[in-house]
Scaffold this active site. Structure first.
Site, mmCIF file in Angstrom:
data_model
loop_
_atom_site.group_PDB
_atom_site.id
_atom_site.type_symbol
_atom_site.label_atom_id
_atom_site.label_comp_id
_atom_site.label_asym_id
_atom_site.label_seq_id
_atom_site.Cartn_x
_atom_site.Cartn_y
_atom_site.Cartn_z
ATOM 1 N N CYS A 58 0.815 -1.217 0.014
ATOM 2 C CA CYS A 58 0.049 0.056 -0.060
ATOM 3 C C CYS A 58 0.615 1.174 -0.247
ATOM 4 O O CYS A 58 0.686 2.092 -0.670
ATOM 5 C CB CYS A 58 -1.037 -0.178 1.205
ATOM 6 S SG CYS A 58 -1.795 -1.401 1.631
ATOM 7 N N CYS B 166 -27.562 -7.904 14.595
ATOM 8 C CA CYS B 166 -28.757 -7.260 14.948
ATOM 9 C C CYS B 166 -29.671 -8.115 14.398
ATOM 10 O O CYS B 166 -30.858 -8.195 14.855
ATOM 11 C CB CYS B 166 -28.803 -5.771 14.466
ATOM 12 S SG CYS B 166 -28.483 -4.742 15.718
ATOM 13 N N ARG C 73 -21.738 -6.392 12.696
ATOM 14 C CA ARG C 73 -22.913 -5.662 13.746
ATOM 15 C C ARG C 73 -24.412 -5.861 13.121
ATOM 16 O O ARG C 73 -25.327 -6.029 13.976
ATOM 17 C CB ARG C 73 -22.465 -4.241 14.109
ATOM 18 C CG ARG C 73 -23.385 -3.758 15.373
ATOM 19 C CD ARG C 73 -22.843 -4.543 16.548
ATOM 20 N NE ARG C 73 -23.873 -4.128 17.634
ATOM 21 C CZ ARG C 73 -24.820 -4.798 18.150
ATOM 22 N NH1 ARG C 73 -25.200 -5.724 17.334
ATOM 23 N NH2 ARG C 73 -25.493 -4.488 19.124
ATOM 24 N N CYS D 88 -36.103 0.359 17.378
ATOM 25 C CA CYS D 88 -35.065 0.455 18.298
ATOM 26 C C CYS D 88 -34.223 1.750 18.575
ATOM 27 O O CYS D 88 -34.017 2.422 19.497
ATOM 28 C CB CYS D 88 -34.197 -0.824 18.449
ATOM 29 S SG CYS D 88 -34.641 -2.200 19.125
ATOM 30 N N CYS E 124 -34.848 -1.550 12.124
ATOM 31 C CA CYS E 124 -33.704 -0.856 12.924
ATOM 32 C C CYS E 124 -34.347 0.459 13.588
ATOM 33 O O CYS E 124 -34.012 0.604 14.671
ATOM 34 C CB CYS E 124 -32.805 -0.737 11.883
ATOM 35 S SG CYS E 124 -32.357 -1.891 10.739
#
Lengths: 274, 108
Positions: free
Chosen positions: A89, A235, A231, A193, A190
């Site tokens: 890189c 969920c 994540r 909540c 989503c």
């Protein structure tokens, strides 16, 4: 007599409830608390604000924050030659501290070559396959997490700045639709909540706004660093929906929509979360 | 185990008699032997058993680690700076692997 006993019991229950709520309800840090002020922008609150003081202290110290173990690994990978082009890189980009500064805060972003929305993990793999002639890293591999964390660290403290207009707009709309659609056996979206009930309690925990400015983040539950898509998958499993595969277009669009909800929040990578 | 990385932070300079903090963290799963993988198979115990610190070859800190300690264990302790030298940290894995990290401290 019975009447009096019952009144006594009710009074006792009320007192107990008051005491319990005082002991167990941990109030979310307020906006005036200077230790969290920079993690609140308007109505947007980073997940940092919802953490206990101990977990915040763990994130703030670059030695106690375990995410930096991956950052170190990412720095090594940045300078490692790989692939048929014989490049690292660093061969093209030089020092990441200057060349990558602020870059990850703009992802997910429209890739000018394909015209499609890609996230930072996909961009890293695109560089590997197209410029370096190297094999792409597998999603959620230690290597991809490490390099993503290292690249995104270079934007730490800078505001999330994703483009939602122009060619990105249709992806943003798709992400918004995913966010607001009920799914799974629990039939939840989503937004229920993280918009409607954010700040209220789910069992012993406080529901956050579900901001993603700290990813890849070290989750204490995982005991490792994880990507934002991991994540999302976790969920989805919690509402008993079928999680989508890593790198699916729906998840990338969702990343863009959620990033736009946190537009202006500082990048926190590598964050520490519960 | 292969590829175990650690981080160490100590002040590089200190005044004689100062109490300095040593902070360190190491990348290790610390599998307790009680958890199971996705297929219900027990993940065997794999932990670091001892951690010690030596200053100029003399032991200044030692701890025994147990299965209940989390992954990527973080340790901090204090020591008194009396003379310049090398702080060397050593972790010994249950499989016999030894991981090391070191730092120089200049005491004035």
């Amino acid at each position: 007599m019975i009447m009096r006993q019952r009144t006594g019991l009710i009074a006792l229950a009320a007192v107990t409830a008051i005491v319990l709520s005082w002991v167990f309800v941990r109030p979310v840090a307020s906006a005036t608390d200077p230790s969290v002020a920079k993690y609140i922008v308007g109505d947007e609150k980073s997940g940092y604000v919802y953490l206990d003081a101990q977990t915040r202290a763990m994130e703030d110290d670059d030695i106690s924050n375990p995410g930096f173990l991956w950052v170190d690994k990412g720095k090594t990978l940045w300078n490692t030659v790989d692939g048929s082009a014989g490049k690292s890189c660093a061969a093209c980009h030089g020092a990441a501290e200057s060349s990558m500064k602020g870059l990850a805060a703009t992802y997910p972003k429209i890739d000018p070559h394909s015209g499609k929305l890609i996230d930072i993990e996909q961009r890293i793999n695109q560089e590997r396959t197209q410029r370096m002639g190297a094999a792409p890293f597998k999603w959620e591999s230690q290597e991809l997490l490490a390099l993503t964390a290292y690249v995104k660290l270079q934007s730490r403290g800078l505001p999330v700045n994703v483009a939602t207009g122009g060619p990105a707009h249709q992806y943003w709309l798709a992400g918004k639709q995913y966010y607001e659609t009920r799914r799974g056996q629990l039939n939840m979206s989503c937004a229920q909540c993280h918009v409607e009930y954010a700040g209220q309690h789910l069992r012993a925990d406080t529901l956050s706004q579900g901001q993603i400015n700290g990813f890849p983040a070290y989750r204490l539950k995982w005991q490792t660093i994880g990507s934002v898509q991991r994540r999302f998958r976790s969920c989805n499993v919690k509402i008993r929906a079928q999680p989508l595969p890593y790198g699916s277009p729906e998840y990338v669009a969702l990343e863009l929509y959620i990033a736009s909800r946190g537009q202006g929040l500082p990048i926190e990578t590598p964050a520490v979360r519960k | 185990m292969q590829g175990v990385a650690s981080r160490l932070l100590v002040p590089s300079t200190a005044k004689k008699g100062d109490v300095i903090e040593v902070k360190t963290i190491i990348m290790h799963p610390m599998d307790s032997g009680y958890s199971k993988d996705q297929n219900g198979k027990t993940i065997p115990r794999e932990i670091i058993e001892t951690f010690s610190a030596a200053y100029n070859g003399k032991q200044v800190f030692k701890m025994q680690l147990q299965p209940s300690i989390s992954s990527n264990p973080f340790v901090s302790f204090f020591m008194k700076a009396e003379q310049s030298g090398t702080l060397e940290l050593t972790w010994v894995d249950q499989d016999g692997s030894v991981y090391k990290n070191q730092a120089q401290i200049t005491v004035t």
